[in-house]
Design a protein around this motif. Structure first.
Motif, short mmCIF file in Angstrom:
data_model
loop_
_atom_site.label_atom_id
_atom_site.label_comp_id
_atom_site.label_asym_id
_atom_site.label_seq_id
_atom_site.Cartn_x
_atom_site.Cartn_y
_atom_site.Cartn_z
N ARG A 172 0.84 -1.10 0.05
CA ARG A 172 0.08 0.06 -0.01
C ARG A 172 0.88 1.10 0.17
NH1 ARG A 172 -4.72 -2.19 2.15
NH2 ARG A 172 -4.47 -4.62 2.07
N LEU A 173 0.69 2.27 -0.90
CA LEU A 173 1.09 3.49 -0.81
C LEU A 173 0.23 4.53 -0.65
CD1 LEU A 173 3.64 4.67 -3.88
CD2 LEU A 173 2.13 6.21 -2.46
N TYR A 174 0.38 5.01 0.68
CA TYR A 174 -0.34 6.16 1.10
C TYR A 174 0.18 7.58 0.72
CZ TYR A 174 -2.05 2.35 3.79
OH TYR A 174 -2.37 1.02 4.18
N TYR A 175 -0.69 8.37 0.16
CA TYR A 175 -0.17 9.57 -0.55
C TYR A 175 -1.31 10.55 -1.13
CZ TYR A 175 1.10 11.75 -4.99
OH TYR A 175 1.27 12.47 -6.27
N ASN A 176 -1.26 11.64 -0.98
CA ASN A 176 -2.21 12.55 -1.65
C ASN A 176 -1.46 13.69 -2.39
OD1 ASN A 176 -4.28 11.59 0.12
ND2 ASN A 176 -3.62 12.95 2.05
N PRO A 177 -1.74 13.76 -3.63
CA PRO A 177 -0.94 14.46 -4.56
C PRO A 177 -1.20 16.20 -4.19
CG PRO A 177 -2.25 12.82 -5.75
CD PRO A 177 -2.83 12.77 -4.54
N THR A 178 -2.39 16.34 -3.76
CA THR A 178 -2.99 17.97 -3.47
C THR A 178 -1.81 18.36 -2.25
OG1 THR A 178 -4.60 17.09 -1.89
CG2 THR A 178 -5.14 17.99 -4.45
N ASP A 179 -1.27 17.50 -1.57
CA ASP A 179 -0.34 17.73 -0.34
C ASP A 179 0.88 18.56 -0.89
OD1 ASP A 179 -2.37 17.00 1.47
OD2 ASP A 179 -1.26 15.16 2.11
N PHE A 180 1.32 18.51 -2.01
CA PHE A 180 2.57 18.82 -2.59
C PHE A 180 2.44 19.81 -3.73
CE2 PHE A 180 2.77 14.42 -0.79
CZ PHE A 180 3.51 14.60 0.05
N ASN A 181 3.47 20.40 -4.22
CA ASN A 181 3.72 21.21 -5.20
C ASN A 181 3.44 20.58 -6.48
OD1 ASN A 181 4.60 23.37 -3.60
ND2 ASN A 181 6.87 22.63 -3.77
N SER A 182 3.05 21.43 -7.57
CA SER A 182 2.78 20.89 -8.89
C SER A 182 4.03 20.56 -9.64
CB SER A 182 2.17 21.92 -9.83
OG SER A 182 3.12 23.18 -9.98
N ALA A 183 4.20 19.55 -10.49
CA ALA A 183 5.20 19.02 -10.88
C ALA A 183 5.93 20.05 -11.84
CB ALA A 183 4.60 17.86 -12.08
N SER A 184 5.50 21.21 -12.12
CA SER A 184 6.17 22.18 -12.92
C SER A 184 7.16 22.68 -12.00
CB SER A 184 5.21 23.37 -13.29
OG SER A 184 4.66 23.85 -12.15
N LYS A 185 7.10 22.73 -10.69
CA LYS A 185 8.21 23.26 -9.63
C LYS A 185 9.22 22.43 -9.79
CE LYS A 185 5.41 26.31 -6.89
NZ LYS A 185 5.31 27.01 -5.72
N ARG A 186 9.24 21.20 -9.99
CA ARG A 186 10.18 20.18 -9.97
C ARG A 186 11.05 20.23 -8.47
NH1 ARG A 186 10.96 22.09 -15.20
NH2 ARG A 186 10.60 20.53 -16.70
N TRP A 187 10.21 20.17 -7.42
CA TRP A 187 10.60 20.36 -5.98
C TRP A 187 9.55 20.09 -5.22
CZ3 TRP A 187 15.10 19.84 -3.96
CH2 TRP A 187 15.25 19.93 -2.53
N MET A 188 9.77 19.30 -4.33
CA MET A 188 8.36 18.58 -3.54
C MET A 188 7.28 18.59 -4.33
SD MET A 188 9.73 18.10 -0.54
CE MET A 188 8.34 18.07 0.65
N GLY A 189 7.48 17.97 -5.41
CA GLY A 189 6.19 17.81 -6.49
C GLY A 189 5.38 16.76 -6.24
N ALA A 190 4.20 16.72 -6.57
CA ALA A 190 3.43 15.67 -6.31
C ALA A 190 3.89 14.29 -7.01
CB ALA A 190 1.84 15.79 -6.73
N ASP A 191 4.75 14.59 -8.13
CA ASP A 191 5.23 13.48 -8.98
C ASP A 191 6.67 13.03 -8.46
OD1 ASP A 191 6.52 16.08 -9.66
OD2 ASP A 191 7.55 15.27 -11.30
#
Length: 255
Positions: A103-122
């Motif tokens: 199980r991988l527990y994770y919320n994309p909205t808790d992190f930056n957008s991928a465009s920032k390339r830093w602490m991004g959801a991706d």
């Protein structure tokens, strides 16, 4: 939640406890035939992050390296689990009575957008997928007993963070994570400087590059030659450490 309230009203605390633990883990992987809008939004967002990851060489390699005999789920990290783990995302195996799998527990909205390339959801998802990969390949007992590595909690976090940095490089980033415990945005040279100054990190790099399939493959990636890839550069980093420490040896002991 309605079931739990009903059992509490009936003073059936055994069923209440079952719902809080085993039941919760069973329900989190059951298909919802009538998903709410927030559930649909979560799935769509996770799918977008997976597409971004898959667009990179390291992402495709990671997906291809997952244990095909293992089940993997990405599920929302709720408030209670987030409080208990004191983390932003994590990976944990499901018990057989809970449906098993990783199980991988994770919320994309808790992190930056991928465009920032830093602490991004991706890139956060990529980091956790590395943990899921390791759990699926070697098992939780092995990953949970990993050796310590300076400023990284343990070898598994070190491994996942360095792979995360390689992923960021694949996405064109020029800033990288220094260590797992010190999530500073640093240049490649500063990140490498940390590695050269820490014997545990240098030894762990060689250990994974020689013995771990994913790291072994990435260590053979020669292009671009100046990219962030400590798996490729581990022998150079080891020689630099030995030279600076004036150890008078050609190779460090095994990790």
């Amino acid at each position: 939640m309605r079931q739990r309230v009903a059992f509490v009203d009936m003073e059936d605390y055994k069923m209440m406890t079952w719902l809080d633990y085993t039941g919760k883990r069973l329900y989190e992987i059951m298909e919802d035939k009538n998903p709410r809008s927030d559930s649909i939004a979560f799935e769509n967002d996770v799918y977008r992050q997976l597409q971004i990851i898959y667009s990179t060489d390291i992402g495709r390699l990671l997906f291809d390296s997952l244990n095909r005999n293992q089940k993997y789920w990405i599920v929302p990290l709720d408030y209670l689990d987030k409080t208990q783990c004191a983390c932003g995302a994590y990976v944990f195996p499901g018990q057989p009575k809970e449906g098993g799998g990783v199980r991988l527990y994770y919320n994309p909205t808790d992190f930056n957008s991928a465009s920032k390339r830093w602490m991004g959801a991706d890139d956060i998802l990529f980091h956790e997928l590395v943990h899921a990969y390791r759990n699926g390949q070697v098992g939780y007992d092995v990953t949970n007993s990993a050796k310590p590595v300076a400023d990284n909690e343990n070898a598994e976090e070190f491994f996942a963070l360095q792979m995360q940095n390689v992923y960021l490089a694949c996405r064109g980033a020029t800033r990288f994570y220094r260590t797992y415990k010190r999530l500073e945005s640093v240049s490649k040279s500063t990140a490498y400087q940390y590695l050269v100054e820490n014997v545990e990190a240098v030894m762990a790099l060689r250990h994974f590059a020689e013995k771990e399939p994913l790291a072994k493959t990435v260590s053979r990636w020669m292009k671009p030659p100046n990219s962030f890839n400590p798996w490729r550069d581990h022998l150079v980093l080891e020689r630099l450490y030995i030279s600076r420490a004036s150890l008078g040896m050609s190779r460090l002991p095994p990790f």
